[in-house]
Scaffold this motif. Structure first.
Motif: not given
Length: 304
Positions: A228, A244, A248, A267, A276, A280
Protein backbone atom coordinates in the motif's frame (compact mmCIF):
# COMPACT_ATOMS: atom_id res chain seq x y z
CA UNK A 1 9.57 7.13 15.55
CA UNK A 2 5.92 6.12 15.34
CA UNK A 3 4.43 5.00 12.02
CA UNK A 4 2.05 7.96 11.98
CA UNK A 5 4.95 10.41 12.19
CA UNK A 6 6.58 8.87 9.13
CA UNK A 7 3.60 9.20 6.80
CA UNK A 8 4.31 11.86 4.18
CA UNK A 9 1.46 14.22 3.46
CA UNK A 10 1.53 13.84 -0.33
CA UNK A 11 -1.68 13.83 -2.36
CA UNK A 12 -1.50 10.73 -4.54
CA UNK A 13 -3.71 10.82 -7.65
CA UNK A 14 -4.32 8.44 -10.53
CA UNK A 15 -3.39 10.03 -13.87
CA UNK A 16 -4.05 7.01 -16.09
CA UNK A 17 -6.52 4.34 -15.07
CA UNK A 18 -5.23 1.74 -17.50
CA UNK A 19 -5.70 -1.25 -15.15
CA UNK A 20 -2.30 -2.79 -15.89
CA UNK A 21 -1.87 -6.38 -14.83
CA UNK A 22 1.72 -5.71 -13.78
CA UNK A 23 2.73 -2.11 -14.42
CA UNK A 24 6.46 -1.62 -13.86
CA UNK A 25 9.59 0.42 -14.55
CA UNK A 26 8.52 4.07 -15.07
CA UNK A 27 11.22 6.34 -16.53
CA UNK A 28 11.20 10.06 -17.27
CA UNK A 29 12.01 11.25 -20.78
CA UNK A 30 12.77 14.99 -20.66
CA UNK A 31 13.16 15.01 -24.47
CA UNK A 32 9.46 14.37 -25.05
CA UNK A 33 8.05 15.35 -21.63
CA UNK A 34 6.73 11.84 -21.12
CA UNK A 35 6.73 8.99 -18.66
CA UNK A 36 7.40 5.60 -20.21
CA UNK A 37 6.64 2.30 -18.49
CA UNK A 38 5.64 -1.29 -19.18
CA UNK A 39 2.87 -3.75 -18.36
CA UNK A 40 4.89 -6.93 -18.04
CA UNK A 41 2.21 -9.57 -18.33
CA UNK A 42 0.43 -7.83 -21.21
CA UNK A 43 3.69 -7.31 -23.17
CA UNK A 44 2.85 -3.61 -23.45
CA UNK A 45 4.93 -0.43 -23.51
CA UNK A 46 3.07 2.70 -22.48
CA UNK A 47 3.80 6.41 -22.90
CA UNK A 48 2.11 9.18 -20.91
CA UNK A 49 2.69 12.76 -22.13
CA UNK A 50 2.69 14.87 -18.98
CA UNK A 51 2.15 18.13 -20.91
CA UNK A 52 -1.09 17.27 -22.64
CA UNK A 53 -2.10 13.99 -20.99
CA UNK A 54 -2.01 11.96 -24.22
CA UNK A 55 -1.50 8.21 -24.00
CA UNK A 56 0.11 5.73 -26.41
CA UNK A 57 0.83 2.01 -26.25
CA UNK A 58 2.89 -0.53 -28.18
CA UNK A 59 3.01 -4.34 -28.08
CA UNK A 60 6.43 -5.87 -27.36
CA UNK A 61 7.61 -9.24 -28.75
CA UNK A 62 7.17 -10.94 -25.36
CA UNK A 63 6.53 -9.98 -21.72
CA UNK A 64 8.70 -6.91 -21.09
CA UNK A 65 10.26 -6.04 -17.74
CA UNK A 66 11.79 -2.64 -18.44
CA UNK A 67 12.40 0.10 -20.99
CA UNK A 68 15.60 2.18 -21.03
CA UNK A 69 16.51 5.17 -23.25
CA UNK A 70 19.48 5.29 -25.66
CA UNK A 71 21.66 8.34 -26.34
CA UNK A 72 21.32 7.58 -30.06
CA UNK A 73 17.53 7.66 -29.81
CA UNK A 74 14.98 4.97 -29.22
CA UNK A 75 15.07 2.51 -26.37
CA UNK A 76 16.35 -0.84 -25.19
CA UNK A 77 13.53 -3.06 -23.93
CA UNK A 78 14.13 -6.07 -21.71
CA UNK A 79 11.78 -8.90 -22.65
CA UNK A 80 11.39 -12.55 -21.77
CA UNK A 81 13.21 -13.46 -24.97
CA UNK A 82 16.10 -10.99 -24.59
CA UNK A 83 17.11 -7.36 -25.11
CA UNK A 84 15.50 -5.52 -28.03
CA UNK A 85 16.09 -2.19 -29.73
CA UNK A 86 12.80 -0.31 -29.95
CA UNK A 87 12.54 2.40 -32.59
CA UNK A 88 9.79 4.86 -31.76
CA UNK A 89 9.27 6.22 -35.29
CA UNK A 90 8.61 2.83 -36.82
CA UNK A 91 7.47 0.87 -33.77
CA UNK A 92 9.92 -1.88 -34.76
CA UNK A 93 11.59 -4.24 -32.27
CA UNK A 94 14.98 -5.67 -33.28
CA UNK A 95 16.65 -8.36 -31.19
CA UNK A 96 19.89 -7.13 -29.66
CA UNK A 97 20.89 -10.24 -27.72
CA UNK A 98 19.44 -13.24 -25.93
CA UNK A 99 20.17 -13.30 -22.21
CA UNK A 100 19.35 -16.71 -20.74
CA UNK A 101 18.36 -19.08 -23.56
CA UNK A 102 19.26 -22.01 -21.28
CA UNK A 103 16.59 -20.90 -18.78
CA UNK A 104 13.29 -20.82 -20.72
CA UNK A 105 11.31 -20.37 -17.51
CA UNK A 106 13.04 -17.09 -16.74
CA UNK A 107 12.21 -13.57 -17.91
CA UNK A 108 13.81 -10.18 -17.49
CA UNK A 109 12.43 -7.89 -14.82
CA UNK A 110 13.51 -4.45 -13.60
CA UNK A 111 16.30 -2.37 -15.20
CA UNK A 112 18.36 0.80 -14.68
CA UNK A 113 20.90 2.98 -16.52
CA UNK A 114 23.72 4.46 -14.45
CA UNK A 115 25.53 7.78 -14.93
CA UNK A 116 28.20 6.11 -17.08
CA UNK A 117 25.58 4.83 -19.53
CA UNK A 118 25.77 1.21 -18.40
CA UNK A 119 22.60 -0.88 -18.38
CA UNK A 120 21.84 -2.95 -15.28
CA UNK A 121 18.94 -5.39 -15.05
CA UNK A 122 17.73 -8.55 -13.38
CA UNK A 123 16.22 -11.83 -14.46
CA UNK A 124 13.77 -13.97 -12.50
CA UNK A 125 11.76 -17.18 -12.51
CA UNK A 126 8.48 -16.32 -14.24
CA UNK A 127 6.71 -18.77 -11.91
CA UNK A 128 8.22 -16.92 -8.89
CA UNK A 129 9.36 -20.18 -7.29
CA UNK A 130 12.98 -21.02 -8.14
CA UNK A 131 16.19 -19.01 -7.40
CA UNK A 132 17.25 -18.88 -11.04
CA UNK A 133 17.33 -15.08 -11.26
CA UNK A 134 20.47 -12.98 -11.57
CA UNK A 135 21.74 -9.42 -11.74
CA UNK A 136 23.45 -8.36 -14.98
CA UNK A 137 25.54 -5.47 -16.26
CA UNK A 138 25.53 -4.68 -19.98
CA UNK A 139 27.98 -2.15 -21.42
CA UNK A 140 30.57 -1.75 -24.19
CA UNK A 141 32.45 -4.75 -22.82
CA UNK A 142 29.42 -6.97 -23.23
CA UNK A 143 27.13 -8.81 -20.84
CA UNK A 144 28.31 -9.85 -17.37
CA UNK A 145 26.48 -11.66 -14.58
CA UNK A 146 27.11 -9.72 -11.36
CA UNK A 147 25.12 -11.65 -8.72
CA UNK A 148 22.70 -14.57 -8.60
CA UNK A 149 20.46 -16.76 -6.41
CA UNK A 150 17.32 -14.61 -6.72
CA UNK A 151 13.74 -15.76 -7.26
CA UNK A 152 12.49 -12.22 -8.02
CA UNK A 153 14.96 -9.40 -8.71
CA UNK A 154 14.10 -5.69 -8.52
CA UNK A 155 16.26 -2.67 -9.23
CA UNK A 156 19.01 -1.90 -9.25
CA UNK A 157 19.55 1.77 -8.39
CA UNK A 158 22.71 3.78 -7.70
CA UNK A 159 23.58 6.53 -5.21
CA UNK A 160 24.26 10.07 -6.50
CA UNK A 161 28.01 9.70 -5.95
CA UNK A 162 28.03 6.48 -7.99
CA UNK A 163 29.64 4.46 -5.19
CA UNK A 164 26.72 2.38 -3.91
CA UNK A 165 24.44 0.07 -5.89
CA UNK A 166 21.16 -1.16 -4.42
CA UNK A 167 19.41 -4.32 -5.56
CA UNK A 168 16.38 -6.10 -4.14
CA UNK A 169 15.55 -9.68 -3.33
CA UNK A 170 11.79 -9.32 -3.38
CA UNK A 171 10.74 -12.59 -1.77
CA UNK A 172 13.32 -12.22 1.01
CA UNK A 173 11.97 -8.67 1.58
CA UNK A 174 15.51 -7.28 1.49
CA UNK A 175 17.33 -4.39 -0.17
CA UNK A 176 21.01 -5.20 -0.61
CA UNK A 177 23.73 -2.59 -0.95
CA UNK A 178 26.99 -3.15 -2.85
CA UNK A 179 30.14 -1.07 -3.21
CA UNK A 180 30.35 0.07 -6.84
CA UNK A 181 33.67 1.11 -8.38
CA UNK A 182 34.38 3.24 -11.45
CA UNK A 183 34.72 0.16 -13.66
CA UNK A 184 31.26 -1.09 -12.74
CA UNK A 185 32.40 -3.90 -10.46
CA UNK A 186 30.45 -4.60 -7.27
CA UNK A 187 31.71 -5.93 -3.92
CA UNK A 188 30.71 -5.92 -0.26
CA UNK A 189 27.16 -7.23 -0.55
CA UNK A 190 25.23 -6.41 2.61
CA UNK A 191 21.66 -5.90 3.85
CA UNK A 192 20.65 -2.24 3.55
CA UNK A 193 17.02 -2.56 4.66
CA UNK A 194 14.60 -5.33 5.47
CA UNK A 195 10.83 -5.42 5.88
CA UNK A 196 9.55 -6.64 9.21
CA UNK A 197 7.06 -9.50 9.05
CA UNK A 198 6.37 -9.51 12.77
CA UNK A 199 3.25 -7.85 14.14
CA UNK A 200 1.64 -7.32 10.76
CA UNK A 201 -1.43 -8.82 9.15
CA UNK A 202 -0.68 -12.08 7.30
CA UNK A 203 -0.07 -13.33 4.70
CA UNK A 204 2.06 -10.46 3.35
CA UNK A 205 3.04 -8.43 6.41
CA UNK A 206 4.39 -5.05 5.28
CA UNK A 207 4.48 -6.25 1.69
CA UNK A 208 7.46 -7.04 -0.54
CA UNK A 209 10.40 -4.95 -1.70
CA UNK A 210 9.62 -4.01 -5.30
CA UNK A 211 11.38 -1.35 -7.39
CA UNK A 212 13.96 1.00 -5.77
CA UNK A 213 14.89 4.55 -6.88
CA UNK A 214 17.50 6.87 -5.32
CA UNK A 215 16.83 10.62 -5.05
CA UNK A 216 19.33 13.50 -5.31
CA UNK A 217 20.11 13.32 -1.57
CA UNK A 218 20.83 9.60 -1.64
CA UNK A 219 17.56 8.45 -0.07
CA UNK A 220 16.23 5.13 -1.37
CA UNK A 221 12.53 5.17 -2.31
CA UNK A 222 11.25 1.62 -2.46
CA UNK A 223 7.86 0.58 -3.81
CA UNK A 224 5.94 -2.04 -1.83
CA UNK A 225 4.01 -4.85 -3.50
CA UNK A 226 1.09 -5.76 -1.21
CA UNK A 227 2.32 -2.89 0.98
CA UNK A 228 0.00 0.00 0.00
CA UNK A 229 2.69 2.52 -0.74
CA UNK A 230 6.34 3.50 -0.90
CA UNK A 231 8.99 3.49 1.84
CA UNK A 232 11.80 6.05 1.85
CA UNK A 233 15.08 5.08 3.52
CA UNK A 234 17.92 7.44 4.45
CA UNK A 235 21.41 6.59 3.13
CA UNK A 236 22.12 4.82 6.44
CA UNK A 237 19.14 2.47 5.91
CA UNK A 238 16.81 4.12 8.44
CA UNK A 239 13.16 4.30 7.38
CA UNK A 240 12.32 8.00 7.39
CA UNK A 241 8.94 8.23 5.64
CA UNK A 242 6.08 6.36 4.03
CA UNK A 243 3.85 7.44 1.16
CA UNK A 244 0.43 5.81 1.31
CA UNK A 245 -1.42 4.76 -1.86
CA UNK A 246 -5.07 3.84 -2.46
CA UNK A 247 -3.95 0.56 -4.04
CA UNK A 248 -1.94 -2.26 -2.50
CA UNK A 249 0.52 -3.17 -5.25
CA UNK A 250 2.97 -0.34 -5.95
CA UNK A 251 5.84 -1.47 -8.17
CA UNK A 252 8.20 1.48 -8.80
CA UNK A 253 8.43 5.28 -8.94
CA UNK A 254 10.20 7.78 -11.19
CA UNK A 255 11.09 11.40 -10.48
CA UNK A 256 9.96 13.55 -13.39
CA UNK A 257 9.24 17.09 -14.55
CA UNK A 258 11.52 20.11 -14.96
CA UNK A 259 12.58 20.08 -11.31
CA UNK A 260 12.48 16.26 -10.97
CA UNK A 261 10.05 16.58 -8.06
CA UNK A 262 6.91 15.20 -9.74
CA UNK A 263 6.77 11.52 -8.92
CA UNK A 264 5.03 8.92 -11.08
CA UNK A 265 4.33 5.41 -9.81
CA UNK A 266 3.32 2.21 -11.56
CA UNK A 267 1.00 -0.25 -9.85
CA UNK A 268 -0.41 -3.72 -10.51
CA UNK A 269 -3.64 -5.68 -10.34
CA UNK A 270 -1.72 -8.98 -10.32
CA UNK A 271 -2.47 -11.15 -7.30
CA UNK A 272 -5.69 -9.36 -6.37
CA UNK A 273 -9.02 -11.14 -5.93
CA UNK A 274 -12.32 -9.89 -7.34
CA UNK A 275 -13.12 -8.48 -3.91
CA UNK A 276 -9.73 -6.74 -3.80
CA UNK A 277 -10.36 -5.15 -7.21
CA UNK A 278 -13.80 -3.98 -6.08
CA UNK A 279 -12.19 -2.34 -3.04
CA UNK A 280 -9.35 -0.74 -5.05
CA UNK A 281 -10.72 -0.13 -8.56
CA UNK A 282 -7.70 1.98 -9.56
CA UNK A 283 -5.29 -0.95 -9.14
CA UNK A 284 -2.95 -1.10 -12.12
CA UNK A 285 -3.13 2.64 -12.74
CA UNK A 286 -0.33 5.18 -13.17
CA UNK A 287 -0.24 7.49 -10.15
CA UNK A 288 1.44 10.79 -9.36
CA UNK A 289 2.33 13.04 -6.43
CA UNK A 290 4.51 16.08 -5.80
CA UNK A 291 7.59 15.39 -3.65
CA UNK A 292 9.61 17.83 -1.57
CA UNK A 293 12.95 16.60 -2.92
CA UNK A 294 14.24 16.11 -6.44
CA UNK A 295 15.29 12.87 -8.04
CA UNK A 296 18.33 12.11 -10.16
CA UNK A 297 18.31 12.62 -13.94
CA UNK A 298 17.32 9.74 -16.20
CA UNK A 299 20.55 8.54 -17.81
CA UNK A 300 20.82 6.99 -21.28
CA UNK A 301 22.57 3.89 -22.62
CA UNK A 302 25.64 5.00 -24.56
CA UNK A 303 27.05 1.86 -26.20
CA UNK A 304 24.22 0.60 -28.45
Amino acid sequence: MQDGNMVANFEVTCVWDLKATLGEGPIWSAKDHAVWFVDIKSSKIHRYDVSIGSKQSWTAPSPCGFIAPRKRGGFVVGCKTGLYLFELKTGAFDLLTHIEPHLPGNRLNDGFVDAKGRLWFGSMDDDEANPTGALYRYDARGLKKMDDDYVITNGPAVSPDGKTLYHNDTLKKVIYAFDLDDDGEITGKRVFARLDTEGHTPPHGEGYMDGPVVDSAGNVWNALFFGWGVNCYAPDGQLIRRVKFPVSNVTKIAFAGRDLKTVYATTAAKGLSADDIAAQPLAGGLFSFEADISGQPQYEIDHV
